[in-house]
Design a protein around this motif. Structure first.
Motif, PDB file in Angstrom:
ATOM      1  N   ILE A  98       1.044  -1.299  -0.127  1.00 31.16           N
ATOM      2  CA  ILE A  98      -0.185  -0.089   0.416  1.00 31.16           C
ATOM      3  C   ILE A  98       0.558   1.639  -0.066  1.00 31.16           C
ATOM      4  O   ILE A  98       0.315   2.162  -0.400  1.00 31.16           O
ATOM      5  N   PHE A 124      -9.807   1.681   5.121  1.00 35.82           N
ATOM      6  CA  PHE A 124      -8.819   1.298   3.840  1.00 35.82           C
ATOM      7  C   PHE A 124      -7.922   2.197   2.906  1.00 35.82           C
ATOM      8  O   PHE A 124      -8.021   3.286   4.085  1.00 35.82           O
ATOM      9  N   GLU A 167      -5.722   0.354  -2.315  1.00 33.81           N
ATOM     10  CA  GLU A 167      -6.078  -0.554  -2.307  1.00 33.81           C
ATOM     11  C   GLU A 167      -6.270  -1.242  -4.350  1.00 33.81           C
ATOM     12  O   GLU A 167      -5.193  -2.436  -4.235  1.00 33.81           O
ATOM     13  N   LEU A 191      -8.264  -8.664  -0.012  1.00 33.16           N
ATOM     14  CA  LEU A 191      -7.881  -7.719   0.387  1.00 33.16           C
ATOM     15  C   LEU A 191      -6.976  -7.364   2.067  1.00 33.16           C
ATOM     16  O   LEU A 191      -6.302  -6.989   2.633  1.00 33.16           O
ATOM     17  N   MET A 211      -3.598  -7.771   3.242  1.00 32.06           N
ATOM     18  CA  MET A 211      -2.963  -6.631   3.630  1.00 32.06           C
ATOM     19  C   MET A 211      -2.562  -6.491   4.757  1.00 32.06           C
ATOM     20  O   MET A 211      -2.107  -5.360   5.693  1.00 32.06           O
TER      21      MET A 211
END
Ligand code: PHE
Length: 339
Positions: A110, A208, A313, A325, A328
């Motif tokens: 990220i 996020f 993302e 996801l 992450m």
């Protein structure tokens, strides 16, 4: 007596020569020279010796004692040298052996993605703006023209601390914060965390990242928005990347669009990465609504602008081919060291 002494000497010297370790040698020393040792016993028994023989015997005992001591210390020296040699041999370090691998940390995918976005936009003259993650409903909704009945304001979508304080649901409140007290031109991007009351799954997370963008000046048009995003997409995904606008609705932009980039793997033909679409959605954008300009203290009759909000993302997952996801946030080094 003399013979007995010679015998003791003989067996002592033999025992010394036969001792293989320093400990065994110490045992030999005790056996012959110790308080209860064989030679000491002779000295103790002197009472039984005729007085005129005593000096002679005493002298003999002392000579033998000296001989044994000398032999002992020579052997001690040998054994010490031997054990040192063995140690050096056994503990030798092979300097040609490869060193154990040193693990060097890396930036999270990220962060890498966000840094790249920042690099591209600052290269186009954008500044970095910041806003708080704990935000007021005013900046997060009202000033952004989000009406009281807008679904994103709902308790089920938003984490509230109190009626007017919440975890920001988008980076768009930074638009208002960047306008207030400023005279255009404004050119800013603002990457950061946002929060929504979503259950974590392969494509949703309660936290996020987005990267907001805002440009305000005299005569800014949708053409500027398209040109800026096209330039960004080429820099981010490759020279052949195209962009596509689809009509959408956001309260704070009019007109609004969702923006896709052509799939950088298949070039638009359709593949696994783009799920056969040929296109990948990465952001929402539009021309800043006059009400939003007003809320930021900017006259919509003089100035116009565009804004966009990109999912970091989303971009990282497509670029790195990450399909879940949740990976992450798991801090698993086996995952993270791949990027
Ligand atoms: N804030 C919007 C979202 O979270 C994205 C967006 C930003 C759309 C700026 C238009 C302009 O979906």
């Amino acid at each position: 007596m003399k013979e007995q002494l010679e015998q003791i000497k003989g067996s002592a010297l033999a025992a010394i020569a036969g001792a293989e370790t320093e400990q065994a040698l110490e045992e030999v020393r005790v056996r012959f020279l110790g308080k209860k040792g064989e030679l000491t016993a002779i000295l103790r028994g002197m009472g039984a010796v005729a007085p005129e023989d005593r000096p002679k015997i005493g002298a003999m005992v002392n000579t033998i004692r000296a001989e044994i001591e000398e032999s002992l210390s020579a052997r001690f020296g040998d054994l010490k040298a031997q054990s040192m040699e063995r140690k050096l041999r056994e503990e030798r370090i092979d300097v040609t052996m490869p060193a154990p691998e040193k693990k060097v940390g890396k930036l999270h995918p990220i962060t890498q993605t966000s840094n790249r976005m920042v690099e591209i936009f600052t290269g186009m003259g954008f500044e970095i703006a910041e806003g708080p993650e704990v935000e007021s409903t005013y900046f997060n909704f009202d000033a952004l023209n989000a009406p009281a009945d807008h679904p994103s304001r709902d308790d089920t979508d938003t984490f509230y601390f109190s009626e007017n304080v919440l975890l920001r649901t988008q980076t768009s409140p930074v638009q208002i914060r960047s306008m207030e007290g400023k005279i255009p031109p404004i050119r800013m991007i603002s990457p950061g965390r946002v929060y929504r009351s979503d259950v974590a799954d392969a494509t949703h997370s309660p936290m996020f990242h987005q990267c907001e963008g805002l440009v305000i000046d005299k005569g800014i048009t949708m053409g500027d928005l398209k040109g800026t995003l096209a330039t960004f997409a080429k820099a981010m995904f490759g020279e052949r990347t195209r962009i596509r606008f689809r009509p959408h609705n956001f309260p704070f932009t009019e007109p609004s669009a969702e923006v896709d980039v052509s799939c950088f793997v298949c070039g638009g033909k359709g593949c696994r990465l783009c799920k056969g679409e040929g296109w990948i959605e990465i952001l929402g954008a539009g021309m800043v609504h006059p009400n939003v300009l007003r809320a930021g203290g900017i006259d919509p009759d003089v100035y116009s602008g565009f804004a966009f909000g990109m999912g970091i993302e989303r971009v990282a997952m497509t670029m790195f081919g990450i399909n879940d996801l949740r990976l992450m946030c798991e801090n698993d080094a086996r995952f993270l060291e791949q990027f």
